[in-house]
Design an enzyme around this catalytic site. Structure first.
Site, PDB file in Angstrom:
ATOM      1  N   GLY A  49     -13.014  -4.244   5.524  1.00 33.49           N
ATOM      2  CA  GLY A  49     -12.206  -5.034   6.438  1.00 33.49           C
ATOM      3  C   GLY A  49     -10.761  -4.524   6.466  1.00 33.49           C
ATOM      4  CB  SER A 116     -14.059   0.848   4.814  1.00 37.01           C
ATOM      5  OG  SER A 116     -13.277   0.866   5.972  1.00 37.01           O
ATOM      6  CG  ASP A 266     -15.988   7.405   8.354  1.00 33.77           C
ATOM      7  OD1 ASP A 266     -15.490   6.790   9.321  1.00 33.77           O
ATOM      8  OD2 ASP A 266     -16.025   6.940   7.200  1.00 33.77           O
ATOM      9  CG  HIS A 295     -16.797   3.658   8.571  1.00 37.04           C
ATOM     10  ND1 HIS A 295     -15.869   4.195   7.706  1.00 37.04           N
ATOM     11  CD2 HIS A 295     -16.658   2.298   8.473  1.00 37.04           C
ATOM     12  CE1 HIS A 295     -15.193   3.217   7.116  1.00 37.04           C
ATOM     13  NE2 HIS A 295     -15.658   2.060   7.562  1.00 37.04           N
TER      14      HIS A 295
END
Length: 314
Positions: A49, A116, A266, A295
């Site tokens: 996120g 991420s 990605d 990704h």
């Protein structure tokens, strides 16, 4: 991610937590769970996120006989409350939450596992508390830099022009010069008729760019709002770290083993960042570039490499 997509991957069988609980950090109430073997190797899962939250499928990445997997919803995310709350929601506070959780569960050292934004948080925690980290398994490296945020907002359209056009054209023409600021003001508006459509547009853009094969995906509802609002909050504030903070402090953690798994295609987190991190880390770093992946954690090449890295860690 569709169930059909996940079914193509040989994950571990579904498992229920053997413990759930809460960290009380006024105004935040932070949900966590433990699953697998209570006496197994402690591994902390850090979701992306920021604001994406955890799901039951994340438990299936960890061998339930060998690992004690700890998962938690970061401030404002998932089952943590208040949902979408940005007050007192910073990288420093998230690091403190991890340290509180470690102490509360009586864990001496974690294996950190994240992708991420989860890779950002794992690295930031390791820099702050290297003595409590066994090693790191990271996917889709994001270091929270201004350049990476600008790439997300403006440059991903070079590869996903349709998704980027939807993202940009959601805003009135006069607001398109500063996408972050104008999305942020809409996302933070108290009126659901204003913040929810903006959240749907933001989250749909990111999700549509997350896999190797392009497909316009529409995301809506509370999960879209929490991710979009918290993500924009962090991006507006430089991810609450000095620019370049992680790369400038690799000397504090380069003695730790790190396995970096990166999709070659990605577009959300381009591979050059992972390459630069591995090079700066030195001999304790192992980098795998996965040719058939973008990704997402649950593209088969990425997921299989993560499972293999966990197995090798045993």
């Amino acid at each position: 991610m569709t169930n059909a997509f996940i079914q193509d991957i040989d994950l571990f069988d579904p498992v229920m937590p053997f413990q759930t609980g809460w960290l009380e950090k006024n105004p935040h109430r932070i949900y966590y769970e433990q699953c697998g073997n209570p006496d197994g190797i402690p591994v902390l899962f850090l979701h992306g996120g920021p604001g994406a939250g955890i799901s039951s499928v994340h438990r299936r990445l960890f061998n339930p006989d060998k690992f004690c997997a700890i998962l938690f919803d970061q401030r404002g995310s998932g089952r943590s409350t208040p949902m979408g709350e940005t007050t007192d929601n910073t990288t420093t506070r998230l690091i403190e939450d991890i340290e509180t959780l470690r102490q509360q569960l009586g864990i001496e050292k974690f294996l950190l596992f994240g992708g991420s934004w989860g890779s950002t948080l794992a690295l930031a925690y390791a820099i702050a508390y290297p003595e409590h980290v066994q090693g790191l398994i990271l996917r889709g490296i994001f270091l929270g830099s201004d350049a990476e945020v600008n790439w997300f907002l403006y440059e991903m359209g070079r590869f996903f022009p349709e998704a980027h056009a939807h993202f940009v054209n959601f805003l009135p023409e006069g607001e398109r010069g500063n996408l972050l600021e104008n999305y942020y003001h809409r996302l933070m508006n108290e009126n659901s008729a204003i913040h929810q459509p903006a959240a749907n547009s933001w989250s749909s853009y990111e999700t549509s760019c997350s896999t190797l094969r392009a497909q316009q995906r529409y995301v809506s509802g509370i999960s879209a709002l929490t991710m979009a609002r918290i993500e924009a909050h962090y991006f507006m504030n430089g991810c609450f770290m000095p620019d370049g903070h992680i790369m400038q402090h690799i000397n504090l953690v380069h003695h730790l083993p790190i396995n970096i798994i990166q999709g070659r295609h990605d577009v959300i987190c381009p591979p050059l960042t992972a390459v630069n991190l591995a090079n700066r880390w030195g001999k304790k770093a192992k980098l795998q570039l996965i040719d058939n992946a973008g990704h997402s954690t649950f593209e088969s090449g990425i997921a299989q490499a993560l499972l293999s890295a966990l197995d090798a860690y045993l």
